[in-house]
Write a protein that holds these residues in place. Structure first.
Motif, mmCIF file in Angstrom:
data_model
loop_
_atom_site.group_PDB
_atom_site.id
_atom_site.type_symbol
_atom_site.label_atom_id
_atom_site.label_comp_id
_atom_site.label_asym_id
_atom_site.label_seq_id
_atom_site.Cartn_x
_atom_site.Cartn_y
_atom_site.Cartn_z
ATOM 1 N N GLN A 244 -2.049 -2.037 -9.763
ATOM 2 C CA GLN A 244 -2.173 -0.972 -8.765
ATOM 3 C C GLN A 244 -3.382 -1.229 -7.879
ATOM 4 N N LEU A 245 -3.222 -0.882 -6.615
ATOM 5 C CA LEU A 245 -4.313 -0.952 -5.654
ATOM 6 C C LEU A 245 -4.638 0.472 -5.231
ATOM 7 N N ILE A 246 -5.811 0.933 -5.588
ATOM 8 C CA ILE A 246 -6.241 2.291 -5.236
ATOM 9 C C ILE A 246 -7.262 2.176 -4.113
ATOM 10 N N LYS A 247 -6.976 2.852 -3.008
ATOM 11 C CA LYS A 247 -7.886 2.825 -1.863
ATOM 12 C C LYS A 247 -8.858 3.989 -1.963
ATOM 13 N N ILE A 248 -10.143 3.690 -1.865
ATOM 14 C CA ILE A 248 -11.187 4.700 -1.899
ATOM 15 C C ILE A 248 -11.495 5.070 -0.448
ATOM 16 N N ARG A 249 -11.340 6.354 -0.129
ATOM 17 C CA ARG A 249 -11.523 6.803 1.253
ATOM 18 C C ARG A 249 -12.713 7.752 1.369
ATOM 19 N N GLU A 250 -13.381 7.642 2.494
ATOM 20 C CA GLU A 250 -14.424 8.598 2.863
ATOM 21 C C GLU A 250 -14.184 8.976 4.317
ATOM 22 N N LYS A 251 -14.033 10.272 4.559
ATOM 23 C CA LYS A 251 -13.769 10.789 5.897
ATOM 24 C C LYS A 251 -12.554 10.105 6.531
ATOM 25 N N GLY A 252 -11.524 9.883 5.718
ATOM 26 C CA GLY A 252 -10.283 9.316 6.218
ATOM 27 C C GLY A 252 -10.276 7.808 6.388
ATOM 28 N N ARG A 253 -11.355 7.142 6.116
ATOM 29 C CA ARG A 253 -11.446 5.688 6.270
ATOM 30 C C ARG A 253 -11.513 5.026 4.900
ATOM 31 N N VAL A 254 -10.843 3.888 4.780
ATOM 32 C CA VAL A 254 -10.892 3.126 3.538
ATOM 33 C C VAL A 254 -12.238 2.412 3.463
ATOM 34 N N VAL A 255 -12.997 2.706 2.415
ATOM 35 C CA VAL A 255 -14.311 2.093 2.257
ATOM 36 C C VAL A 255 -14.344 1.087 1.106
ATOM 37 N N ASP A 256 -13.349 1.167 0.221
ATOM 38 C CA ASP A 256 -13.301 0.235 -0.892
ATOM 39 C C ASP A 256 -11.897 0.231 -1.477
ATOM 40 N N ASP B 178 8.516 -15.732 -17.739
ATOM 41 C CA ASP B 178 8.741 -15.760 -16.285
ATOM 42 C C ASP B 178 8.837 -14.308 -15.805
ATOM 43 N N LYS B 179 7.686 -13.688 -15.596
ATOM 44 C CA LYS B 179 7.613 -12.245 -15.369
ATOM 45 C C LYS B 179 7.871 -11.861 -13.919
ATOM 46 N N ILE B 180 8.359 -10.630 -13.742
ATOM 47 C CA ILE B 180 8.514 -10.057 -12.405
ATOM 48 C C ILE B 180 7.185 -9.392 -12.038
ATOM 49 N N GLU B 181 6.836 -9.449 -10.750
ATOM 50 C CA GLU B 181 5.527 -8.970 -10.291
ATOM 51 C C GLU B 181 5.709 -7.697 -9.468
ATOM 52 N N PHE B 182 4.937 -6.655 -9.792
ATOM 53 C CA PHE B 182 4.943 -5.397 -9.048
ATOM 54 C C PHE B 182 3.526 -5.048 -8.640
ATOM 55 N N HIS B 183 3.393 -4.544 -7.407
ATOM 56 C CA HIS B 183 2.110 -4.012 -6.926
ATOM 57 C C HIS B 183 2.416 -2.673 -6.275
ATOM 58 N N SER B 184 1.587 -1.676 -6.516
ATOM 59 C CA SER B 184 1.803 -0.369 -5.899
ATOM 60 C C SER B 184 0.460 0.296 -5.643
ATOM 61 N N ASP B 185 0.561 1.481 -5.032
ATOM 62 C CA ASP B 185 -0.643 2.290 -4.849
ATOM 63 C C ASP B 185 -0.951 2.981 -6.176
ATOM 64 N N GLY B 186 -1.809 3.945 -6.169
ATOM 65 C CA GLY B 186 -2.239 4.593 -7.402
ATOM 66 C C GLY B 186 -1.286 5.626 -7.956
ATOM 67 N N ASN B 187 -0.073 5.722 -7.443
ATOM 68 C CA ASN B 187 0.896 6.696 -7.922
ATOM 69 C C ASN B 187 1.314 6.343 -9.350
ATOM 70 N N ASP B 188 0.992 7.205 -10.290
ATOM 71 C CA ASP B 188 1.284 6.934 -11.701
ATOM 72 C C ASP B 188 2.763 7.010 -12.043
ATOM 73 N N ASP B 189 3.600 7.563 -11.163
ATOM 74 C CA ASP B 189 5.033 7.642 -11.448
ATOM 75 C C ASP B 189 5.630 6.263 -11.699
ATOM 76 N N TYR B 190 5.147 5.249 -10.973
ATOM 77 C CA TYR B 190 5.669 3.893 -11.163
ATOM 78 C C TYR B 190 5.426 3.408 -12.589
ATOM 79 N N THR B 191 4.326 3.808 -13.158
ATOM 80 C CA THR B 191 3.971 3.384 -14.515
ATOM 81 C C THR B 191 5.060 3.773 -15.502
ATOM 82 N N TYR B 192 5.622 4.959 -15.331
ATOM 83 C CA TYR B 192 6.649 5.445 -16.250
ATOM 84 C C TYR B 192 8.038 4.949 -15.880
ATOM 85 N N VAL B 193 8.337 4.882 -14.601
ATOM 86 C CA VAL B 193 9.677 4.494 -14.156
ATOM 87 C C VAL B 193 9.955 3.023 -14.428
#
Length: 150
Positions: free
Chosen positions: A44-56, A15-30
């Motif tokens: 982790q959800l990493i947002k790919i940006r081009e010219k300040g806009r999320v494209v993927d 019965d696991k606890i669920e975590f979601h974060s951005d690409g900050n690797d600090d969470y991985t260690y903490v």
């Protein structure tokens, strides 16, 4: 504090606890300092940006087996936006910016009380009512005139 500890379900390997974060690797260690890898699903959800806009968006599974479709950060991003909107001290380059950490902490605690006990989300129900901490919404008078035994 004991009530909170008793109400929170501790994670186990079945019965696991669920975590979601951005690409900050600090969470991985903490997170490893607080939970065993076998007791958590972390993605982790990493947002790919081009010219300040999320494209993927790229979703990475770090620990366990989180459902890839459930890896999202929109709820915490929404709450952070609400905090910045309602607590001027959190906005960058403003006259309200907190110069003292204590004042910022007090402002956040006051807002958190409002959010949990006064703010009615659905059908006159507050988060505190949903958690069984109270049976009715508070008012600012209730908060400001509350007498507690020490």
């Amino acid at each position: 504090m004991d009530d909170l500890y008793n109400r929170v379900k501790l994670p186990f390997s079945d019965d696991k606890i669920e975590f979601h974060s951005d690409g900050n690797d600090d969470y991985t260690y903490v997170l490893q300092e607080f939970y065993a890898e076998t007791c958590m699903n972390y993605g982790q959800l990493i947002k790919i940006r081009e010219k300040g806009r999320v494209v993927d968006k790229e979703k990475r599974i770090i620990y366990g087996n989180p459902e890839p479709n459930s890896i999202e950060t929109t709820n915490v991003e929404n709450y952070n936006g609400i905090l910045r909107e309602r607590i001027g001290r959190l906005v960058r380059k403003t006259k309200c910016f907190s110069k003292r950490k204590h004042n910022l902490e007090c402002a956040i605690q006051l807002y958190q009380f409002y959010w949990d006990f006064i703010n009615e989300f659905k059908r006159g129900v507050t988060p505190a009512m949903l958690e069984g901490l109270d049976v009715r919404p508070w008012t600012w008078d209730d908060f400001l005139l509350f007498h507690y035994a020490v």
